[in-house]
Design an enzyme around this catalytic site. Structure first.
Site, PDB file in Angstrom:
ATOM      1  N   GLY A  41       0.826  -0.491   0.030  1.00 21.25           N
ATOM      2  CA  GLY A  41       0.140  -0.337  -0.207  1.00 21.25           C
ATOM      3  C   GLY A  41       1.248   1.143   0.199  1.00 21.25           C
ATOM      4  CB  SER A 119      -2.211  -7.885  -1.754  1.00 17.34           C
ATOM      5  OG  SER A 119      -1.187  -8.837  -0.662  1.00 17.34           O
ATOM      6  CG  HIS A 139      -8.244   0.266   4.937  1.00 18.42           C
ATOM      7  ND1 HIS A 139      -8.392   1.773   5.911  1.00 18.42           N
ATOM      8  CD2 HIS A 139      -7.492   0.276   5.455  1.00 18.42           C
ATOM      9  CE1 HIS A 139      -7.153   2.594   5.957  1.00 18.42           C
ATOM     10  NE2 HIS A 139      -6.511   0.943   5.994  1.00 18.42           N
ATOM     11  CG  ASP A 165      -5.028   3.365   8.667  1.00 17.84           C
ATOM     12  OD1 ASP A 165      -4.718   4.197   9.020  1.00 17.84           O
ATOM     13  OD2 ASP A 165      -4.228   2.597   7.336  1.00 17.84           O
TER      14      ASP A 165
HETATM   15 MG    MG Z   1      -2.607   3.671   6.169  1.00 15.59          MG
END
Ligand code: MG
Length: 205
Positions: A41, A119, A139, A165
């Site tokens: 990411g 990924s 996410h 996060d």
């Molecule tokens: Mg992040």
């Protein structure tokens, strides 16, 4: 901690708090002496600059994995959409151009190996032990699970797994990163290290 970076980091688009960036830099400075690091990411390369600068000092490689089509929240009409990063011709997000520009400006092209792929696909033939894996991808639960399942097993013994996060309180943020954080905790494969802001950290046993 005063970190000397090769570029003005404020000019790099991204979502990373200063204390989290310092923790990543510190972990990467220690870990990259033992082997390559992978981040998932990269977006426009903000965390890549911190991790890459740490790797460069150890003459280590940083793999920077991102499909560069943006996460759910970056898409057209979504909360974190950035029109500058939208490829009108393709009708898709394209953060790779900005990422490359930043790596060149930061003199990190001799350190960072971009992997422009999903990924799961990138992990399919992977066999290189990693001293540190930083998960900061999509996410959605599917994206977070794919990142965890594809890469956590490649962290070498004594290496670091970092997950961005982490919001234990659902009112503060999405729960997918926290879900994989709890999976790592419950796996018995990692020692849990103190969190830094929303950065979860583990050491592989
Ligand atoms: Mg992040």
């Amino acid at each position: 901690m005063a970190i000397s970076l090769p570029i003005d980091i404020e000019q790099v688009k991204g979502f990373l708090a200063e204390d989290e960036a310092e923790a990543l830099f510190k972990a990467a400075s220690e870990m990259s002496a033992r082997g390559p690091i992978l981040e998932i990411g990269s977006y426009c390369g903000k965390s890549t600059v911190y991790l890459g600068t740490a790797c460069k000092a150890n003459n280590a490689v940083l793999y920077a994995l991102d499909h560069h089509r943006g996460s759910e929240e970056h898409q057209l009409g979504e909360e974190y959409h950035d029109a500058d990063l939208y490829d009108q011709g393709a009708g898709l997000m394209d953060t790779f151009r900005e990422f490359r520009k930043n790596m060149r400006a930061a003199n990190l092209e001799d350190t960072v190996v971009p992997i422009v792929a999903a990924s799961r696909l990138a992990s399919r033939g992977w066999a290189t032990p990693l001293s540190m894996v930083f998960i900061d991808g999509g996410h959605s639960l599917d994206a977070a699970m794919a990142d965890y399942q594809s890469w956590a097993s490649h962290v070498m013994s004594g290496g670091i797994l970092a997950i961005h996060d982490i919001f234990p309180d659902p009112d503060q943020g999405g729960q997918a990163p926290y879900t994989i954080y709890k999976l790592a905790e419950a796996s018995g494969l990692f020692e849990t290290l103190p969190m830094v802001n929303t950065l979860g950290l583990f050491r592989k046993i």
